[in-house]
Scaffold this motif. Structure first.
Motif, PDB file in Angstrom:
ATOM      1  N   LEU A   1      -2.108  21.372  11.298  1.00 30.64           N
ATOM      2  CA  LEU A   1      -2.490  20.098  11.908  1.00 30.64           C
ATOM      3  C   LEU A   1      -2.051  19.993  13.371  1.00 30.64           C
ATOM      4  O   LEU A   1      -2.665  19.258  14.145  1.00 30.64           O
ATOM      5  CB  LEU A   1      -1.905  18.927  11.121  1.00 30.64           C
ATOM      6  CG  LEU A   1      -2.505  18.666   9.731  1.00 30.64           C
ATOM      7  CD1 LEU A   1      -1.882  17.426   9.104  1.00 30.64           C
ATOM      8  CD2 LEU A   1      -4.018  18.528   9.785  1.00 30.64           C
ATOM      9  N   ASN A   2      -0.996  20.708  13.745  1.00 35.45           N
ATOM     10  CA  ASN A   2      -0.449  20.576  15.096  1.00 35.45           C
ATOM     11  C   ASN A   2      -0.685  21.788  15.986  1.00 35.45           C
ATOM     12  O   ASN A   2      -0.232  21.794  17.132  1.00 35.45           O
ATOM     13  CB  ASN A   2       1.063  20.298  15.012  1.00 35.45           C
ATOM     14  CG  ASN A   2       1.348  19.000  14.280  1.00 35.45           C
ATOM     15  OD1 ASN A   2       1.079  17.918  14.793  1.00 35.45           O
ATOM     16  ND2 ASN A   2       1.867  19.095  13.074  1.00 35.45           N
TER      17      ASN A   2
ATOM     18  N   GLY B   1      -4.133  15.014  -1.811  1.00 35.71           N
ATOM     19  CA  GLY B   1      -4.919  14.795  -0.595  1.00 35.71           C
ATOM     20  C   GLY B   1      -4.136  15.268   0.609  1.00 35.71           C
ATOM     21  O   GLY B   1      -2.970  15.663   0.504  1.00 35.71           O
ATOM     22  N   ILE B   2      -4.779  15.246   1.761  1.00 36.79           N
ATOM     23  CA  ILE B   2      -4.151  15.675   3.006  1.00 36.79           C
ATOM     24  C   ILE B   2      -4.262  14.545   4.019  1.00 36.79           C
ATOM     25  O   ILE B   2      -5.365  14.114   4.362  1.00 36.79           O
ATOM     26  CB  ILE B   2      -4.817  16.948   3.556  1.00 36.79           C
ATOM     27  CG1 ILE B   2      -4.647  18.092   2.553  1.00 36.79           C
ATOM     28  CG2 ILE B   2      -4.205  17.332   4.900  1.00 36.79           C
ATOM     29  CD1 ILE B   2      -5.373  19.347   2.944  1.00 36.79           C
ATOM     30  N   LYS B   3      -3.119  14.066   4.488  1.00 39.70           N
ATOM     31  CA  LYS B   3      -3.098  12.987   5.464  1.00 39.70           C
ATOM     32  C   LYS B   3      -3.138  13.548   6.878  1.00 39.70           C
ATOM     33  O   LYS B   3      -2.590  14.628   7.147  1.00 39.70           O
ATOM     34  CB  LYS B   3      -1.846  12.131   5.286  1.00 39.70           C
ATOM     35  CG  LYS B   3      -1.813  11.351   3.975  1.00 39.70           C
ATOM     36  CD  LYS B   3      -0.582  10.470   3.888  1.00 39.70           C
ATOM     37  CE  LYS B   3      -0.577   9.654   2.598  1.00 39.70           C
ATOM     38  NZ  LYS B   3       0.620   8.777   2.505  1.00 39.70           N
ATOM     39  N   PHE B   4      -3.773  12.814   7.779  1.00 34.64           N
ATOM     40  CA  PHE B   4      -3.836  13.224   9.172  1.00 34.64           C
ATOM     41  C   PHE B   4      -3.982  11.993  10.048  1.00 34.64           C
ATOM     42  O   PHE B   4      -4.431  10.939   9.597  1.00 34.64           O
ATOM     43  CB  PHE B   4      -4.991  14.204   9.412  1.00 34.64           C
ATOM     44  CG  PHE B   4      -6.353  13.649   9.071  1.00 34.64           C
ATOM     45  CD1 PHE B   4      -7.189  13.147  10.061  1.00 34.64           C
ATOM     46  CD2 PHE B   4      -6.807  13.632   7.755  1.00 34.64           C
ATOM     47  CE1 PHE B   4      -8.439  12.646   9.752  1.00 34.64           C
ATOM     48  CE2 PHE B   4      -8.063  13.133   7.437  1.00 34.64           C
ATOM     49  CZ  PHE B   4      -8.877  12.634   8.432  1.00 34.64           C
TER      50      PHE B   4
ATOM     51  N   LEU C   1       1.827  16.981   7.560  1.00 38.01           N
ATOM     52  CA  LEU C   1       1.756  16.364   8.893  1.00 38.01           C
ATOM     53  C   LEU C   1       2.482  17.179   9.958  1.00 38.01           C
ATOM     54  O   LEU C   1       2.113  17.130  11.129  1.00 38.01           O
ATOM     55  CB  LEU C   1       2.344  14.955   8.840  1.00 38.01           C
ATOM     56  CG  LEU C   1       1.440  13.859   8.281  1.00 38.01           C
ATOM     57  CD1 LEU C   1       2.209  12.555   8.161  1.00 38.01           C
ATOM     58  CD2 LEU C   1       0.219  13.674   9.182  1.00 38.01           C
ATOM     59  N   ASP C   2       3.514  17.927   9.588  1.00 39.98           N
ATOM     60  CA  ASP C   2       4.278  18.710  10.554  1.00 39.98           C
ATOM     61  C   ASP C   2       3.872  20.182  10.567  1.00 39.98           C
ATOM     62  O   ASP C   2       4.539  21.010  11.196  1.00 39.98           O
ATOM     63  CB  ASP C   2       5.782  18.606  10.258  1.00 39.98           C
ATOM     64  CG  ASP C   2       6.298  17.182  10.413  1.00 39.98           C
ATOM     65  OD1 ASP C   2       5.794  16.480  11.312  1.00 39.98           O
ATOM     66  OD2 ASP C   2       7.190  16.776   9.644  1.00 39.98           O
TER      67      ASP C   2
ATOM     68  N   ASP D   1      -2.193   3.858  10.650  1.00 39.88           N
ATOM     69  CA  ASP D   1      -3.272   4.504  11.416  1.00 39.88           C
ATOM     70  C   ASP D   1      -3.409   5.966  11.011  1.00 39.88           C
ATOM     71  O   ASP D   1      -3.549   6.861  11.850  1.00 39.88           O
ATOM     72  CB  ASP D   1      -3.036   4.386  12.922  1.00 39.88           C
ATOM     73  CG  ASP D   1      -4.346   4.556  13.701  1.00 39.88           C
ATOM     74  OD1 ASP D   1      -5.418   4.421  13.089  1.00 39.88           O
ATOM     75  OD2 ASP D   1      -4.291   4.838  14.912  1.00 39.88           O
ATOM     76  N   MET D   2      -3.345   6.183   9.694  1.00 39.74           N
ATOM     77  CA  MET D   2      -3.480   7.519   9.134  1.00 39.74           C
ATOM     78  C   MET D   2      -4.715   7.561   8.235  1.00 39.74           C
ATOM     79  O   MET D   2      -5.073   6.565   7.600  1.00 39.74           O
ATOM     80  CB  MET D   2      -2.239   7.866   8.299  1.00 39.74           C
ATOM     81  CG  MET D   2      -0.942   7.838   9.066  1.00 39.74           C
ATOM     82  SD  MET D   2      -0.706   9.277  10.115  1.00 39.74           S
ATOM     83  CE  MET D   2      -0.478  10.521   8.872  1.00 39.74           C
TER      84      MET D   2
END
Length: 308
Positions: free
Chosen positions: A301-302, A129-132, A296-297, A29-30
């Motif tokens: 993103l957070n 790329g950049i995952k989110f 991701l960390d 689900d990314m």
């Protein structure tokens, strides 16, 4: 059509591993905003060679880099949610600087200018790329979220970044990036104060679109945060007149906030806060960093730690 939670399979493969142009892994689900760099000669609008990979980066040494090639690479990056904004703004600003030089479209770049673009292309290829996370609402969330909306302006560009802040059943706080956007400063008539005001105007536009997209799960509060004291003071001014440029933008900010309040019933009226520059999350959309941390960390993103 694949669904979240299903293993990556044939349905996703038929879509090319992407939905609406954005990479998607149903199993994790990314989603992923992917970068591509192609410096081969184009014929009839199509490249004559494949995109560069980490294994074929040595081809950059023999490639003919021109302003046309640079614009093609910059324009080919697809970031509908602005997840890649801190990285892509570097390319956009460098593209504007090249326009100032007055180079012809097909004149090969040389020296330091060529070296700069080779470094930028290498950065894109190596990043990949950049995952989110696809979901903007976490499991076990309680009540409505708070949209925390940062804005910033600087000489190179102005930008915004919006986070959703949720409270979970166990009292923990969950914050994640919803959308971001930046624009490069114009060639003429730009100043830091004007860029800050443009950032404040842009954030109200983007927030309206975000709230419209979240009508099925609307926020309870909307908070605006920036480090521009001039912008915040201008909004509180109750005497005198503004010039046309500033007056139009301040007026649009108020109009956009009214449109937001017409869309959803907020628990509290939108408020504007001042924060130190080093604590402004939108600073990443205007301060050019060679390879920003977008994992991701990451705080990108957070959200800044103090939001939790």
């Amino acid at each position: 059509m694949g669904m979240s939670g299903e293993p990556d399979g044939l349905a996703l493969e038929k879509l090319g591993g992407a939905v609406l142009g954005v990479g998607w892994s149903t199993g994790q689900d990314m989603m992923e905003e992917r970068f591509k760099v192609n410096v081969s000669v184009y014929k009839r609008g199509e490249p004559t060679g494949p995109d560069l990979t980490v294994e074929t980066l040595d081809q950059l040494g023999q490639a003919v880099i021109t302003k046309r090639v640079c614009l093609r690479v910059v324009s080919s990056q697809y970031s509908p949610l602005g997840i890649s904004t801190p990285l892509l703004v570097i390319l956009k600003v460098q593209m504007k600087e090249m326009y100032k030089l007055g180079l012809e479209w097909d004149t090969p770049l040389e020296g330091d200018l060529r070296g700069t673009w080779i470094k930028l292309f290498t950065m894109l290829v190596k990043t990949g790329g950049i995952k989110f996370r696809r979901a903007t609402r976490p499991e076990r969330a309680v009540g409505k979220c708070i949209l925390v909306c940062f804005f910033d302006g600087a000489d190179p560009a102005f930008g915004v970044v919006i986070y959703a802040r949720w409270v979970l059943e166990d009292g923990k706080i969950w914050v994640y990036l919803v959308a971001a956007k930046c624009r490069v400063a114009p060639m003429f008539g730009a100043s830091t104060v004007r860029m800050e005001m443009d950032g404040a105007t842009l954030v109200t536009r983007v927030v309206y679109r975000v709230v419209h997209a979240l009508l099925d799960d609307p926020p309870g509060e909307v908070i605006f945060i920036g480090d521009a004291e001039t912008v915040l003071a201008s909004r509180e001014r109750d005497k005198g007149f503004f010039g046309e440029w500033f007056g139009n933008r301040i007026g649009e900010q108020y109009d956009n906030i009214e449109r937001i309040e017409d869309l959803v019933v907020l628990d509290k009226a939108p408020v504007w806060y001042h924060v130190a520059s080093e604590d402004n999350a939108a600073d990443r959309t205007t301060r050019l960093q060679s390879v920003p941390d977008l994992g991701l960390d990451s705080d990108w993103l957070n959200g800044p730690a103090y939001l939790k």
